[in-house]
Design a protein around this motif. Structure first.
Motif, PDB file in Angstrom:
ATOM      1  N   ARG A 150      40.937  47.177  23.526  1.00 36.51           N
ATOM      2  CA  ARG A 150      39.518  47.501  24.013  1.00 36.51           C
ATOM      3  C   ARG A 150      38.651  46.435  24.929  1.00 36.51           C
ATOM      4  NH1 ARG A 150      37.109  52.261  23.138  1.00 36.51           N
ATOM      5  NH2 ARG A 150      38.449  52.744  21.247  1.00 36.51           N
ATOM      6  N   GLY A 151      38.601  45.480  24.171  1.00 37.18           N
ATOM      7  CA  GLY A 151      37.806  44.153  24.750  1.00 37.18           C
ATOM      8  C   GLY A 151      38.461  43.708  26.050  1.00 37.18           C
ATOM      9  N   ALA A 152      40.013  43.706  26.085  1.00 37.61           N
ATOM     10  CA  ALA A 152      40.465  43.447  27.203  1.00 37.61           C
ATOM     11  C   ALA A 152      40.157  44.267  28.457  1.00 37.61           C
ATOM     12  CB  ALA A 152      42.186  43.096  26.967  1.00 37.61           C
ATOM     13  N   ILE A 165      37.785  46.217  28.704  1.00 40.48           N
ATOM     14  CA  ILE A 165      36.363  46.149  29.266  1.00 40.48           C
ATOM     15  C   ILE A 165      36.254  44.779  30.197  1.00 40.48           C
ATOM     16  CG2 ILE A 165      33.910  45.543  28.299  1.00 40.48           C
ATOM     17  CD1 ILE A 165      34.426  47.102  25.953  1.00 40.48           C
ATOM     18  N   ALA A 166      36.971  43.777  29.826  1.00 36.72           N
ATOM     19  CA  ALA A 166      37.039  42.489  30.835  1.00 36.72           C
ATOM     20  C   ALA A 166      37.488  42.871  32.012  1.00 36.72           C
ATOM     21  CB  ALA A 166      37.689  41.397  29.993  1.00 36.72           C
ATOM     22  N   ILE A 167      38.683  43.684  32.080  1.00 35.08           N
ATOM     23  CA  ILE A 167      38.999  43.841  33.269  1.00 35.08           C
ATOM     24  C   ILE A 167      38.233  44.537  34.200  1.00 35.08           C
ATOM     25  CG2 ILE A 167      41.067  45.100  34.518  1.00 35.08           C
ATOM     26  CD1 ILE A 167      42.922  44.433  32.113  1.00 35.08           C
ATOM     27  N   ALA A 177      35.028  44.743  34.100  1.00 36.10           N
ATOM     28  CA  ALA A 177      33.908  43.935  34.600  1.00 36.10           C
ATOM     29  C   ALA A 177      34.289  43.064  35.802  1.00 36.10           C
ATOM     30  CB  ALA A 177      33.549  43.146  33.348  1.00 36.10           C
ATOM     31  N   CYS A 178      35.461  42.484  35.638  1.00 32.88           N
ATOM     32  CA  CYS A 178      35.994  41.673  36.887  1.00 32.88           C
ATOM     33  C   CYS A 178      36.156  42.523  38.226  1.00 32.88           C
ATOM     34  CB  CYS A 178      37.157  40.926  36.709  1.00 32.88           C
ATOM     35  SG  CYS A 178      37.253  39.887  35.211  1.00 32.88           S
TER      36      CYS A 178
END
Length: 798
Positions: free
Chosen positions: A605-607, A609-611, A613-614
């Motif tokens: 889930r964190g990965a 969210i990071a994608i 955001a980018c």
């Protein structure tokens, strides 16, 4: 014979070809003797039936056409009679016995009856003999959205604790729609809130009403009315809607400290009062209710700590001050008590706010007067069943005058001790009886203060308290405790425990509660879950299978029936909501949302969210670059010249002549390169390829002498520059007009050059040559003659 739903205007040939099957009839039906071999042949039916479909709620004036029956033996000579029987034949449906046309003569309602089973037969009109075997067909009623959603259990009543957090669930509403749920969206319901914002909200899909405003205070407002709307068609325009109201009451929590109304209480007690006599009572009022308002009183200081005592009455609200030691007016006529009242049930969430206690001063005076009547007991305790009949004698109290006169005593109830008037006291005998039905669950104790007064001296009054304990009767059904929600992991196996349920009953039997649990009859054969009664007032909810998946079903509803063990037995049904959730290896819930399964297994889930955001940052940068390019972009010009030296000057109050141009800096028009080399244009061969002028500019024929003309001193440079720019503009087909109109109130007056604008050249004496119009053909000859006649040889106005 065939069944059709097309109008009778269609051709008989197409009807027979589409819906009728030709058969070979037995010879006996046409008058020929049957041969021995005919019994071995299979006879085909002479008709075939289809289902008829018709929309419900037809409101036309004419009967509704359903379809047409036709036999392949019908030759159109009227010899065949069609007969209709079955459900609704003759009352709801009629048939033309000659043509076979079926009509509905009553309005059809799918919600009343979804289909009709009819039978038809073709008979010989003369002999009434059947020509073909009787056959059946079905008329199905198609649904329209003619029923609005309804809340069968409304209006609703619910409660939620005050100061609840946003999102706290209050109640779940369910609306039903009588329309067909399998056809279109007529029965797909969406919920919305019409009244009750901003305090509450409703989930559009589930109908769960939740708290949407934090820190709602019951003491400020206790009751709320919320109006919920259910709209079908998925909430789209044109859908039907139904509403219901939810009366929500805020439950109390202990968030308010107690406070004494008076900082000083004045009380008195006769010196002859026996030990235990009630001096008076005090009340530290609490805005909370129930157990949150219960008090505990104590004497913390004062010279009467050893003489008086204080206790809490059976209602746990009032502090009763009583005599602890015998009194003597001559030795000490008054006492002072410092009393503290504190809440007994504290809420940890609010304990840090303020101290939940208060103090007051009680001044007790000892009276040296005639002693009042004396009760045979300082206080009375009575137990009474809550189902006692009205008029039951609770207790008979007795008081006497301790003086030698022994005056007659009359009795009464202190109004404040029985504000709801549950009891009545007989004035002469002191018999206390009930005048209203009692309810232990509403008021478990009644603390009645009985007053006794001497007839000859009404000032001589004594009191005694009667504590009436209401005994329990099993008149309330049990229900499940806590919240009615559980979850099952997708990895759960058969026989796995998912929830331990317990029950609560407002009643309090002497032998304790004995609950029994079972599934409701409609869920007894539930393939998903089972219930095991542990015989210890608890029950287990167990899975009956494995292979759970949120994609298949996310929520299950399990009705549980709870019964108590007292007589008469009380039973209730509570519904347990079981959600299918995604869990980790230890069985901890990760997500109960079906959309979580759409995530790739390799991405956390964190990965993800990071994608996301980018991607968002990249989109913002692209939009910013496009915005900057749009602001920097310049308008397209065919000519490379970007300096516009001419402008329009406007004055509100203008003078005359050359004085008006002092505000204009003519140096802005100066360009030495252009002035010294005016003859050749910068780009003589540059023209737009996508646009060619049909008529060349008249200004191209300005004499070259004017362009290279000699000087008039300093002004000759300006004159040459203007003519050069004019020639350059005329030779470039895509260049904009270089002239502009100088607007003056008195243009040219007092000026040697007069008007500088070619836009007003029609009124000037400037020479123009129009002989070239003759080269354009006969159509322009007349125009050349007209303008040629006006030619002059004067010097140009420049």
């Amino acid at each position: 014979m065939g069944g059709r739903s097309r109008p009778p205007a269609a051709g008989s040939a197409s009807l027979l070809a589409a819906l009728c099957i030709l058969t070979l009839l037995p010879r006996g039906l046409v008058g020929k003797p049957a041969e021995e071999g005919d019994a071995l042949h299979r006879v085909k039916r002479g008709w075939v039936w289809n289902q008829f479909f018709v929309l419900e709620e037809y409101t036309g004036l004419e009967p509704l056409y359903i379809g047409k029956l036709h036999s392949d033996m019908d030759r159109g000579d009227g010899s065949i009679k069609y007969i209709l029987s079955g459900e609704g034949a003759g009352t709801t449906f009629t048939i033309d016995d000659g043509t076979g046309d079926i009509h509905a003569i009553q309005r059809l309602d799918r919600e009343v009856k979804a289909q009709y089973l009819l039978r038809a037969q073709a008979r010989n009109r003369l002999t009434d003999q059947p020509l073909e075997p009787e056959s059946q067909f079905v008329v199905k009623i198609q649904d329209i959205n003619d029923n609005e959603p309804k809340f069968p259990d409304g209006p609703y009543h619910a409660s939620v604790p005050e100061m609840s957090h946003i999102g706290t669930s209050v109640i779940q509403l369910t609306a039903t729609d009588a329309d067909d749920p399998t056809y279109g969206s007529s029965a797909r319901v969406v919920y919305s809130i019409l009244e009750g914002q901003p305090y509450f909200s409703v989930d559009a899909k589930t109908g769960v009403v939740r708290v949407s405003l934090a820190d709602m205070d019951r003491e400020t407002r206790e009751n709320y009315t919320v109006v919920i709307q259910a709209k079908d068609m998925g909430g789209q325009l044109g859908g039907l809607a139904g509403t219901t109201s939810v009366n929500i009451r805020l439950g109390d929590v202990n968030d308010n400290p107690p406070t004494f109304d008076q900082r000083l209480y004045q009380m008195s007690i006769p010196e002859a009062a026996p030990v235990g006599s009630v001096v008076g009572r005090i009340w530290a009022k609490d805005r909370d209710v129930g157990v949150n308002a219960e008090m505990e009183y104590s004497i913390i200081d004062g010279d009467g700590r050893d003489t008086f005592d204080i206790s809490t009455d059976p209602t746990n609200l009032f502090g009763i001050i009583t005599v602890k030691r015998p009194l003597n007016f001559e030795s000490k006529p008054s006492y002072t008590l410092k009393v503290e009242g504190a809440n007994t049930h504290l809420d940890p969430a609010f304990r840090h706010r303020v101290p939940f206690k208060d103090m007051t001063i009680v001044h007790v005076s000892v009276e040296d007067v005639d002693e009042p009547p004396l009760f045979d007991a300082p206080a009375y305790y009575v137990e009474l069943a809550e189902d006692a009949e009205i008029g039951t004698v609770v207790r008979t109290v007795t008081a006497r005058d301790p003086d030698a006169a022994n005056n007659t005593v009359r009795y009464s109830i202190e109004k404040s001790s029985d504000p709801d008037k549950f009891f009545y006291l007989e004035i002469t005998s002191g018999s206390l009886m009930t005048v209203r039905s009692l309810d232990r669950e509403e008021v478990g104790w009644h603390n009645i203060t009985i007053l006794a007064m001497e007839m000859n001296n009404p000032t001589q009054i004594s009191s005694a308290s009667v504590a009436v304990r209401v005994l329990d009767v099993n008149d309330n059904p049990p229900s499940l405790t806590h919240y009615l929600e559980a979850y099952v992991c997708e990895s759960a196996k058969a026989g796995q425990l998912i929830q331990t349920v317990t029950a609560v009953d407002p009643d309090q039997p002497l032998g304790g509660q004995h609950f029994s649990y079972r599934l409701a009859p409609e869920a007894a054969n539930n393939p998903n879950f089972t219930l095991r009664d542990n015989q210890d007032n608890t029950a287990w909810i167990l899975t009956r299978r494995g292979g759970w998946s949120q994609q298949d079903q996310t929520v299950f509803y399990l009705p549980v029936v709870i019964s108590d063990g007292e007589q008469p037995v009380q039973t209730s049904t509570s519904t347990l909501t079981v959600r299918v959730c995604s869990c980790d290896r230890e069985g901890n819930v990760m997500s109960c949302d079906a959309e979580a399964h759409s995530l790739p297994a390799s991405l956390s889930r964190g990965a993800l969210i990071a994608i996301l955001a980018c991607i968002f940052v990249l989109l913002v940068m692209i939009l910013l670059m496009l915005s900057l390019r749009t602001h920097r972009k310049k308008p397209y010009l065919c000519d490379e010249e970007e300096n516009v030296h001419e402008n329009i000057v406007r004055y509100d109050d203008e003078g005359g002549g050359e004085e008006d141009t002092e505000a204009f800096d003519i140096g802005a028009m100066w360009n030495p390169r252009e002035a010294h080399h005016p003859q050749p244009p910068p780009h003589p061969g540059k023209t737009r390829q996508d646009m060619l002028p049909e008529i060349e500019s008249l200004s191209r024929y300005v004499p070259q002498a004017c362009v290279a003309g000699g000087g008039l001193g300093e002004g000759s440079n300006v004159r040459g520059y203007v003519l050069a720019k004019l020639l350059d503009a005329d030779s470039d087909a895509c260049a904009p007009p270089y002239d502009s109109l100088q607007t003056y109130a008195y243009e040219g007056e007092g000026s040697v050059a007069e008007s500088l604008s070619s836009l007003q050249s029609g009124a000037s004496n400037t020479d123009h040559e129009y002989d070239y119009l003759s080269d354009w053909g006969p159509r322009f000859k007349k125009l050349a003659e007209m303008y040629g006649a006006l030619e002059t040889n004067g010097a140009p106005a420049w």
